[in-house]
Design an enzyme around this catalytic site. Structure first.
Site, PDB file in Angstrom:
ATOM      1  N   ASP A   1     105.466  57.068 -18.708  1.00 21.79           N
ATOM      2  CA  ASP A   1     106.155  55.910 -18.151  1.00 21.79           C
ATOM      3  C   ASP A   1     105.274  54.668 -18.133  1.00 21.79           C
ATOM      4  O   ASP A   1     104.062  54.747 -18.370  1.00 21.79           O
ATOM      5  CB  ASP A   1     106.669  56.225 -16.725  1.00 21.79           C
ATOM      6  CG  ASP A   1     105.602  56.920 -15.862  1.00 21.79           C
ATOM      7  OD1 ASP A   1     104.411  56.892 -16.221  1.00 21.79           O
ATOM      8  OD2 ASP A   1     105.978  57.492 -14.820  1.00 21.79           O
TER       9      ASP A   1
ATOM     10  N   HIS B   1     109.362  63.283  -7.450  1.00 17.34           N
ATOM     11  CA  HIS B   1     109.641  62.679  -8.766  1.00 17.34           C
ATOM     12  C   HIS B   1     108.687  63.232  -9.832  1.00 17.34           C
ATOM     13  O   HIS B   1     107.580  63.681  -9.531  1.00 17.34           O
ATOM     14  CB  HIS B   1     109.634  61.147  -8.710  1.00 17.34           C
ATOM     15  CG  HIS B   1     108.310  60.478  -8.568  1.00 17.34           C
ATOM     16  ND1 HIS B   1     108.173  59.183  -8.139  1.00 17.34           N
ATOM     17  CD2 HIS B   1     107.029  60.915  -8.802  1.00 17.34           C
ATOM     18  CE1 HIS B   1     106.895  58.856  -8.134  1.00 17.34           C
ATOM     19  NE2 HIS B   1     106.179  59.878  -8.516  1.00 17.34           N
TER      20      HIS B   1
ATOM     21  N   ASN C   1     107.828  62.550  -3.201  1.00 17.40           N
ATOM     22  CA  ASN C   1     109.287  62.680  -3.087  1.00 17.40           C
ATOM     23  C   ASN C   1     109.869  63.588  -4.169  1.00 17.40           C
ATOM     24  O   ASN C   1     111.078  63.636  -4.353  1.00 17.40           O
ATOM     25  CB  ASN C   1     109.939  61.290  -3.144  1.00 17.40           C
ATOM     26  CG  ASN C   1     109.700  60.597  -4.489  1.00 17.40           C
ATOM     27  OD1 ASN C   1     109.012  61.133  -5.366  1.00 17.40           O
ATOM     28  ND2 ASN C   1     110.265  59.418  -4.649  1.00 17.40           N
TER      29      ASN C   1
ATOM     30  N   GLU D   1     113.154  59.292 -10.159  1.00 17.33           N
ATOM     31  CA  GLU D   1     113.193  59.360  -8.700  1.00 17.33           C
ATOM     32  C   GLU D   1     114.314  60.293  -8.248  1.00 17.33           C
ATOM     33  O   GLU D   1     115.204  60.628  -9.040  1.00 17.33           O
ATOM     34  CB  GLU D   1     113.423  57.948  -8.138  1.00 17.33           C
ATOM     35  CG  GLU D   1     112.349  56.937  -8.530  1.00 17.33           C
ATOM     36  CD  GLU D   1     111.022  57.142  -7.796  1.00 17.33           C
ATOM     37  OE1 GLU D   1     110.744  58.240  -7.286  1.00 17.33           O
ATOM     38  OE2 GLU D   1     110.243  56.173  -7.738  1.00 17.33           O
TER      39      GLU D   1
HETATM   40  P1  PGA Z   1      99.570  60.833  -7.994  1.00 17.41           P
HETATM   41  O1  PGA Z   1     101.026  60.526  -8.572  1.00 17.41           O
HETATM   42  O2  PGA Z   1      98.925  61.735  -8.973  1.00 17.41           O
HETATM   43  O3  PGA Z   1      98.931  59.495  -7.923  1.00 17.41           O
HETATM   44  O4  PGA Z   1      99.782  61.463  -6.665  1.00 17.41           O
HETATM   45  C1  PGA Z   1     101.791  61.588  -9.021  1.00 17.41           C
HETATM   46  C2  PGA Z   1     103.159  61.074  -9.362  1.00 17.41           C
HETATM   47  O5  PGA Z   1     103.636  60.169  -8.674  1.00 17.41           O
HETATM   48  O6  PGA Z   1     103.767  61.598 -10.305  1.00 17.41           O
END
Ligand code: PGA
Length: 261
Positions: free
Chosen positions: A67, A138, A136, A143
């Site tokens: 992304d 995702h 959350n 999301e």
């Molecule tokens: P993080 O993000 O590794 O910074 O916790 C993971 C994500 O949001 O997919």
């Protein structure tokens, strides 16, 4: 699902690097799906270390990032493209032309998303997709509520994600939209490698691995994948209910290895 609960975040990075290295050794022109965020940083550091020791080369490897923020270009200090350059691309022998990140500054983001999806397909698909998981649930910027059948597209981030992305960066107003591979795009990869470390991920990990398959937890879609490996540290695994079974699988795996040697 192949679930590994290892003793530390460092061990998670080493295991993930082993899996990436095995693929690249077997298939030097492998296509690797990459993720940004805090979690894979230790993995990238380990891959750089192995490259510097001459154990690993990315000279024929192609990468596709999950992304990118919408509205900022690859040179922007907060772009995911820049983050990937800083944490991996600039330190290994990957050809710049072979490292793909969606163009967040495209004047036609919907067309850019469709072209990115088409490029992955045209190149033969992703062999191994690395995934983090959001608090959350995702994956990529899919999301909660994202269609389990989604393809690469423009997505609005959740308020929780926007807040999280701004933490410690008061100077940065994070974009509220992104281009992200869809859940179906991710599931098309030949293998998935999800990494999670730290207590903040425990609830999301439990929902993803052992909860119902649901758009409300996009990471639960990995339950549909026939070749998904999940590597966790004890804190991220703390809310799992089937730990006893994962430990038994680990024991069986070790017995099998001993039996073979
Ligand atoms: P993080 O993000 O590794 O910074 O916790 C993971 C994500 O949001 O997919």
């Amino acid at each position: 699902m192949d679930v590994w609960i290892l003793e530390s975040a460092e061990a998670v990075a080493v295991k993930a690097a082993d899996l990436c290295a095995e693929l690249i050794e077997r298939k030097p022109d492998a296509r690797l799906g990459l993720a940004t965020g805090a979690t894979p940083q230790a993995l990238y550091a380990e891959l750089i270390r192995r490259y510097q020791l001459g154990q690993l080369s990315f000279s024929r490897t192609e990468t596709f990032n999950l992304d990118e923020y919408l509205g900022i270009g690859p040179q922007h200090p907060r772009s995911f493209h820049r983050a990937m350059r800083d944490s991996l691309f600039a330190h290994v022998d990957i050809e710049p032309v072979n490292s793909h990140v969606p163009a967040g500054d495209s004047t036609d983001p919907a067309a850019e998303a469709a072209a990115y999806e088409a490029l992955i397909k045209a190149r033969g698909g992703i062999d191994l997709q690395i995934l983090g998981i959001g608090r959350n649930g995702h994956i990529g910027f899919n999301e909660p509520g994202s269609s389990l059948g989604s393809r690469t597209r423009v997505k609005t981030l959740s308020r929780a994600t926007i807040r999280h992305n701004q933490l410690g960066r008061p100077d940065f107003e994070p974009p509220i939209m992104a281009i992200t591979m869809g859940i179906r795009t991710i599931l098309d990869a030949r293998a998935l490698l999800m990494l999670a470390t730290g207590a903040a991920k425990a609830a999301a990990v439990a929902a993803a691995l052992e909860g119902p398959l649901a758009a409300s937890c996009p990471a639960s879609a990995i339950q549909l994948h026939p070749a998904a490996t999940v590597v966790l540290d004890p804190a991220a695994a703390a809310d799992l209910r089937l730990t006893d079974y994962y430990e038994l699988v680990d024991e069986a795996r070790r017995r099998l290895t001993i039996g073979r040697s």
